[in-house]
Enzyme design. Structure first.
Site, PDB file in Angstrom:
ATOM      1  N   HIS A 259      15.335 -38.226  -2.900  1.00 23.11           N
ATOM      2  CA  HIS A 259      14.777 -38.541  -1.582  1.00 23.11           C
ATOM      3  C   HIS A 259      13.276 -38.283  -1.511  1.00 23.11           C
ATOM      4  O   HIS A 259      12.739 -38.054  -0.436  1.00 23.11           O
ATOM      5  CB  HIS A 259      15.529 -37.772  -0.498  1.00 23.11           C
ATOM      6  CG  HIS A 259      16.980 -38.159  -0.428  1.00 23.11           C
ATOM      7  ND1 HIS A 259      17.393 -39.385   0.032  1.00 23.11           N
ATOM      8  CD2 HIS A 259      18.095 -37.509  -0.825  1.00 23.11           C
ATOM      9  CE1 HIS A 259      18.712 -39.468  -0.057  1.00 23.11           C
ATOM     10  NE2 HIS A 259      19.171 -38.339  -0.589  1.00 23.11           N
TER      11      HIS A 259
ATOM     12  N   GLU B   9      16.900 -18.805  -6.456  1.00 28.66           N
ATOM     13  CA  GLU B   9      16.560 -17.481  -6.982  1.00 28.66           C
ATOM     14  C   GLU B   9      15.907 -17.603  -8.363  1.00 28.66           C
ATOM     15  O   GLU B   9      14.916 -16.938  -8.660  1.00 28.66           O
ATOM     16  CB  GLU B   9      17.823 -16.599  -7.019  1.00 28.66           C
ATOM     17  CG  GLU B   9      17.635 -15.215  -7.576  1.00 28.66           C
ATOM     18  CD  GLU B   9      16.474 -14.427  -6.953  1.00 28.66           C
ATOM     19  OE1 GLU B   9      15.954 -14.819  -5.901  1.00 28.66           O
ATOM     20  OE2 GLU B   9      16.072 -13.425  -7.565  1.00 28.66           O
TER      21      GLU B   9
ATOM     22  N   CYS C 219       0.847  -1.180   0.000  1.00 22.11           N
ATOM     23  CA  CYS C 219       0.000   0.000   0.000  1.00 22.11           C
ATOM     24  C   CYS C 219       0.889   1.239   0.000  1.00 22.11           C
ATOM     25  O   CYS C 219       1.907   1.301   0.680  1.00 22.11           O
ATOM     26  CB  CYS C 219      -0.945   0.092   1.182  1.00 22.11           C
ATOM     27  SG  CYS C 219      -2.095  -1.263   1.285  1.00 22.11           S
TER      28      CYS C 219
ATOM     29  N   LYS D 163      12.051 -16.391  -9.289  1.00 18.82           N
ATOM     30  CA  LYS D 163      11.790 -15.420 -10.363  1.00 18.82           C
ATOM     31  C   LYS D 163      10.770 -15.977 -11.334  1.00 18.82           C
ATOM     32  O   LYS D 163       9.852 -15.292 -11.746  1.00 18.82           O
ATOM     33  CB  LYS D 163      13.128 -15.146 -11.078  1.00 18.82           C
ATOM     34  CG  LYS D 163      13.401 -13.756 -11.469  1.00 18.82           C
ATOM     35  CD  LYS D 163      13.877 -12.801 -10.429  1.00 18.82           C
ATOM     36  CE  LYS D 163      13.228 -12.827  -9.120  1.00 18.82           C
ATOM     37  NZ  LYS D 163      13.800 -11.946  -8.126  1.00 18.82           N
TER      38      LYS D 163
ATOM     39  N   ARG E 295       3.901  -0.425  -4.728  1.00 19.35           N
ATOM     40  CA  ARG E 295       3.614  -0.885  -3.371  1.00 19.35           C
ATOM     41  C   ARG E 295       2.307  -1.683  -3.296  1.00 19.35           C
ATOM     42  O   ARG E 295       1.930  -2.176  -2.233  1.00 19.35           O
ATOM     43  CB  ARG E 295       3.516   0.318  -2.422  1.00 19.35           C
ATOM     44  CG  ARG E 295       4.784   1.145  -2.377  1.00 19.35           C
ATOM     45  CD  ARG E 295       4.637   2.309  -1.440  1.00 19.35           C
ATOM     46  NE  ARG E 295       4.547   1.875  -0.071  1.00 19.35           N
ATOM     47  CZ  ARG E 295       5.576   1.649   0.725  1.00 19.35           C
ATOM     48  NH1 ARG E 295       6.808   1.828   0.274  1.00 19.35           N
ATOM     49  NH2 ARG E 295       5.409   1.253   1.955  1.00 19.35           N
TER      50      ARG E 295
ATOM     51  N   TRP F  31      -2.489  -2.884  -1.664  1.00 17.17           N
ATOM     52  CA  TRP F  31      -2.177  -4.308  -1.737  1.00 17.17           C
ATOM     53  C   TRP F  31      -3.060  -4.954  -0.679  1.00 17.17           C
ATOM     54  O   TRP F  31      -2.899  -4.697   0.506  1.00 17.17           O
ATOM     55  CB  TRP F  31      -0.701  -4.551  -1.447  1.00 17.17           C
ATOM     56  CG  TRP F  31      -0.312  -5.990  -1.590  1.00 17.17           C
ATOM     57  CD1 TRP F  31      -0.033  -6.657  -2.742  1.00 17.17           C
ATOM     58  CD2 TRP F  31      -0.162  -6.944  -0.528  1.00 17.17           C
ATOM     59  NE1 TRP F  31       0.282  -7.969  -2.477  1.00 17.17           N
ATOM     60  CE2 TRP F  31       0.207  -8.168  -1.122  1.00 17.17           C
ATOM     61  CE3 TRP F  31      -0.304  -6.892   0.849  1.00 17.17           C
ATOM     62  CZ2 TRP F  31       0.439  -9.319  -0.388  1.00 17.17           C
ATOM     63  CZ3 TRP F  31      -0.081  -8.047   1.588  1.00 17.17           C
ATOM     64  CH2 TRP F  31       0.291  -9.248   0.969  1.00 17.17           C
TER      65      TRP F  31
ATOM     66  N   ASN G  87      -1.607   2.344   5.426  1.00 12.33           N
ATOM     67  CA  ASN G  87      -0.702   1.277   4.984  1.00 12.33           C
ATOM     68  C   ASN G  87      -0.314   0.482   6.227  1.00 12.33           C
ATOM     69  O   ASN G  87       0.196   1.065   7.174  1.00 12.33           O
ATOM     70  CB  ASN G  87       0.538   1.918   4.344  1.00 12.33           C
ATOM     71  CG  ASN G  87       1.702   0.953   4.182  1.00 12.33           C
ATOM     72  OD1 ASN G  87       2.848   1.354   4.244  1.00 12.33           O
ATOM     73  ND2 ASN G  87       1.423  -0.296   3.983  1.00 12.33           N
ATOM     74  N   GLY G  88      -0.610  -0.826   6.223  1.00  6.55           N
ATOM     75  CA  GLY G  88      -0.248  -1.637   7.384  1.00  6.55           C
ATOM     76  C   GLY G  88      -1.398  -2.524   7.795  1.00  6.55           C
ATOM     77  O   GLY G  88      -2.290  -2.822   6.998  1.00  6.55           O
TER      78      GLY G  88
ATOM     79  N   GLU H  10       7.238 -16.220  -9.788  1.00  5.09           N
ATOM     80  CA  GLU H  10       6.748 -14.894  -9.429  1.00  5.09           C
ATOM     81  C   GLU H  10       6.132 -14.148 -10.616  1.00  5.09           C
ATOM     82  O   GLU H  10       5.085 -13.530 -10.485  1.00  5.09           O
ATOM     83  CB  GLU H  10       7.956 -14.119  -8.886  1.00  5.09           C
ATOM     84  CG  GLU H  10       7.694 -12.741  -8.444  1.00  5.09           C
ATOM     85  CD  GLU H  10       8.952 -12.077  -7.889  1.00  5.09           C
ATOM     86  OE1 GLU H  10      10.068 -12.588  -8.121  1.00  5.09           O
ATOM     87  OE2 GLU H  10       8.812 -11.036  -7.232  1.00  5.09           O
TER      88      GLU H  10
ATOM     89  N   LYS I  72       6.045  -4.529  -4.361  1.00  3.27           N
ATOM     90  CA  LYS I  72       7.502  -4.435  -4.281  1.00  3.27           C
ATOM     91  C   LYS I  72       7.997  -4.318  -2.845  1.00  3.27           C
ATOM     92  O   LYS I  72       9.037  -4.843  -2.492  1.00  3.27           O
ATOM     93  CB  LYS I  72       7.961  -3.222  -5.094  1.00  3.27           C
ATOM     94  CG  LYS I  72       9.466  -3.024  -5.106  1.00  3.27           C
ATOM     95  CD  LYS I  72      10.085  -3.601  -6.342  1.00  3.27           C
ATOM     96  CE  LYS I  72      11.591  -3.540  -6.352  1.00  3.27           C
ATOM     97  NZ  LYS I  72      12.162  -4.828  -6.783  1.00  3.27           N
TER      98      LYS I  72
HETATM   99  C1  F6R Z   1      11.330 -11.235  -5.478  1.00  6.11           C
HETATM  100  C2  F6R Z   1      11.419 -10.132  -4.548  1.00  6.11           C
HETATM  101  C3  F6R Z   1      11.092 -10.395  -3.126  1.00  6.11           C
HETATM  102  C4  F6R Z   1      11.939  -9.509  -2.220  1.00  6.11           C
HETATM  103  C5  F6R Z   1      11.478  -9.651  -0.771  1.00  6.11           C
HETATM  104  C6  F6R Z   1      12.332  -8.817   0.157  1.00  6.11           C
HETATM  105  O1  F6R Z   1      11.690 -10.835  -6.759  1.00  6.11           O
HETATM  106  O2  F6R Z   1      11.722  -9.024  -4.920  1.00  6.11           O
HETATM  107  O3  F6R Z   1      11.244 -11.732  -2.792  1.00  6.11           O
HETATM  108  O4  F6R Z   1      13.279  -9.876  -2.341  1.00  6.11           O
HETATM  109  O5  F6R Z   1      10.146  -9.252  -0.655  1.00  6.11           O
HETATM  110  O6  F6R Z   1      12.304  -7.484  -0.219  1.00  6.11           O
HETATM  111  P1  F6R Z   1      13.472  -6.507   0.169  1.00  6.11           P
HETATM  112  O7  F6R Z   1      14.682  -6.951  -0.560  1.00  6.11           O
HETATM  113  O8  F6R Z   1      12.997  -5.155  -0.247  1.00  6.11           O
HETATM  114  O9  F6R Z   1      13.638  -6.646   1.655  1.00  6.11           O
END
Ligand code: F6R
Length: 603
Positions: free
Chosen positions: A498, A475, A2, A479, A27, A74, A100-101, A482, A598
């Site tokens: 396993h 990772e 948010c 990606k 956000r 969000w 926000n929260g 996501e 984000k």
């Molecule tokens: C995936 C991604 C998230 C962030 C996670 C932590 O692409 O971006 O998994 O890595 O939410 O966010 P930060 O790095 O801002 O603490």
């Protein structure tokens, strides 16, 4: 999660709010809305969907005024829907609120208010704030804000406007970010400096437990008891903006920026960023806890392995922040807790950082945002210098997090006499070559795009790797799921047999990272096992021509040669590209994947 913004001043408030919301959209993008004081009442326009949808609504229902608040959501409590979009206006229409929260005790407050006859129109926790304010207002708006704050439990950044105080914005911060700024003729509040920076030369970043009263040219700060607090302005001069330019999307741009980002991180380090850390303390460290979330956690896992390799006298653990907190972590004055974060606002990580400090430990944050809460509340900070990252899926920040973590480990090892000068210098030379090697790695993009165009309909994908390659597998897998919504799991290559091997059948794609010389043969046998069960295998490897790999892979992507310890910084690039091209082939919204945001500022 948010984004909130508020404006009071001589400009047309909705214009400022909409411009700001465009920046804040990362956000959350489930719904958005705006409340504008018309001079007589609050005009409210809100809608499910993106800021672009709100703009369309505003064309149908134009609003204007000098005081307004806006929100991009969000969803936590209540599905994405018009009725759950912020702002919320109180039952007698005197307060408008954005939040926000999470308000943890909202059901209790809602129940009390409902018993008094207040009718709720949403399923959100946030709506209680507006009604609570109205119920507590006896002619002094500031008092009502403080009294409401005393009732609220949870984490929140709140923007408030009131019909009785039409030249004032109120803002409250507890655990979620909030920034305020003024000029002679404007006042602003917002979740992220970027959304207002073009209007300002300096801002005040609110601390936890502060309330701001913002008017044109004037900021007053109070603690939650109403005592005055000095407002400390910080200059905005050096903030960077990100422009998508000719790139298809921010993710595309940010992947292509990896070489520059790595070069910047190397240069930042050269300029002595590490010198600010207390050397005496660094020599005394006995234990390191690495704490982070998501992509940043994967960088932390790489860091953990580097600590194990180069700092033999230090015990190290790494854990997801959301778990670390409840795992009775070991912390004392010789424990350093390293948090890794792009945004520096991730609630789970931030809570851990504050917790270990309360337990007497020191903290170091590896972070991309210099003005963030994590940087401000950590003992030490190392900046990743990746530049602004806008796409929800983190890419260049990850490469830089791994790099900066490694630089820290090597410097610490050198300081403590655990690495000899020759090895240190050799590694530094290899590190210096990383930007150029990353640029060469990016040349596989057309090949990856072709592969993606043929494989985007896959239903099940596995990423596997051994040793350092397992960090990259995790990772790459994150990606892919996501942004392309394909079910994908990451496994240590040796673990499949396993249990999970039962899922391998025809049509499954297995992507293997094979960069560690010693592990090639073992990796090849793992691949043999999946191939003989019908999976197709893509190998991402510098050992392109090794018969063992060639025999078991249907497709191969060649990596340039680099020091083995540095591979995670490079081998992740094809996986980032693959996620991007697969999502593109599927027609997904690459920069704003569904259900995500984000900056994750709720626990
Ligand atoms: C995936 C991604 C998230 C962030 C996670 C932590 O692409 O971006 O998994 O890595 O939410 O966010 P930060 O790095 O801002 O603490």
């Amino acid at each position: 999660m948010c984004g909130i913004i508020g404006y009071v001043g001589n400009r047309n408030a909705p214009d400022v709010i909409i411009q700001g919301l465009r920046y804040l959209e990362y956000r959350g993008y489930d719904s958005s809305g705006i409340a504008v004081w018309s001079g007589e009442k609050f005009d409210l326009v809100k809608t499910k969907g993106r800021i672009a949808d709100l703009e369309k609504e505003l064309l149908k229902t134009p609003v204007s005024g000098h005081l307004a608040i806006g929100h991009t959501r969000w969803a936590t409590h209540g599905c994405p829907a018009d009725r759950n979009a912020h702002p919320f206006v109180s039952y007698n229409s005197r307060f408008a609120v954005v939040h926000n929260g999470i308000i943890e005790n909202y059901l209790e407050i809602k129940d009390e208010l409902q018993k008094k006859g207040v009718v709720f129109t949403s399923e959100t926790d946030s709506e209680v704030i507006a009604h609570l304010l109205e119920s507590l207002d006896h002619g002094d708006v500031k008092r009502a804000v403080l009294d409401a704050t005393a009732r609220l439990k949870g984490a929140y950044a709140i923007g408030i406007i009131c019909a009785d105080d039409p030249d004032v914005l109120y803002a409250v911060r507890k655990d979620n970010p909030l920034v305020v700024g003024v000029t002679e003729s404007d006042g602003f509040i917002c979740s992220d400096i970027n959304s207002i920076q073009k209007f300002l030369t300096e801002v005040v970043v609110l601390e936890n437990g502060q309330v701001a009263k913002v008017e044109r040219g004037r900021v007053e700060l109070f603690d939650f008891d109403g005592n005055d607090v000095e407002a400390k302005f910080i200059a905005l001069g050096s903030l960077e903006e990100s422009d998508r330019k000719d790139f298809e999307c921010y993710m595309d741009k940010e992947i292509k920026e990896i070489p520059t980002a790595l070069a910047n991180a190397i240069a930042t380090y050269r300029n002595g960023a590490f010198n600010r850390i207390d050397k005496k303390y660094l020599r005394r460290i006995r234990r390191i806890n690495v704490v982070a979330c998501g992509t940043a956690l994967h960088a932390g896992l790489y860091g953990e392995r580097m600590i194990k390799k180069y700092l033999k006298k230090i015990d190290v653990t790494s854990e997801a922040a959301s778990e670390f907190r409840y795992g009775d972590p070991k912390v004392d004055d010789r424990t350093l807790t390293i948090t890794v974060s792009q945004s520096g606002e991730t609630a789970d990580t931030l809570v851990c950082q504050n917790m270990v400090r309360n337990l007497g430990g020191k903290t170091l944050t590896i972070c991309n945002v210099e003005t963030s809460s994590m940087v401000r509340s950590s003992d030490y900070a190392l900046f990743t210098s990746a530049g602004p990252e806008v796409a929800v899926a983190s890419t260049k920040a990850y490469n830089c997090q791994c790099l900066v973590f490694l630089l820290f480990v090597l410097d610490l090892a050198r300081l403590r006499g655990e690495i000899d000068e020759f090895a240190y210098k050799n590694l530094q030379a290899d590190i210096d070559a990383l930007p150029e090697i990353a640029a060469r790695t990016l040349k596989v993009a057309p090949q990856v795009a072709r592969f993606a165009n043929k494989n985007y309909t896959r239903k099940s994908v596995f990423y596997i790797g051994r040793g350092l390659d397992y960090c990259t597998a995790m990772e790459g897998s994150l990606k892919l799921k996501e942004i392309s919504y394909i079910h994908c799991e990451a496994y240590p290559a040796g673990e499949l047999k396993h249990g999970t091997l039962a899922l391998i059948e025809e049509g499954v794609l297995v992507i293997a990272l094979v960069t560690q010389k010693e592990l090639v043969t073992k990796s090849a046998s793992g691949l043999e096992e999946v191939k003989s069960r019908g999976a197709n295998v893509l190998a991402i490897t510098p050992f392109y021509d090794r018969p063992a790999i060639a025999a078991v892979s249907d497709y191969r992507i060649k990596l340039p040669d680099v020091n083995e310890d540095l591979y995670p910084i490079i081998s992740v690039i094809p996986t980032q590209l693959l996620a991007y091209y697969i999502a593109r082939a599927k027609g997904c919204d690459i920069d704003k994947p569904r259900n995500l945001a984000k900056s994750v500022t709720v626990e």
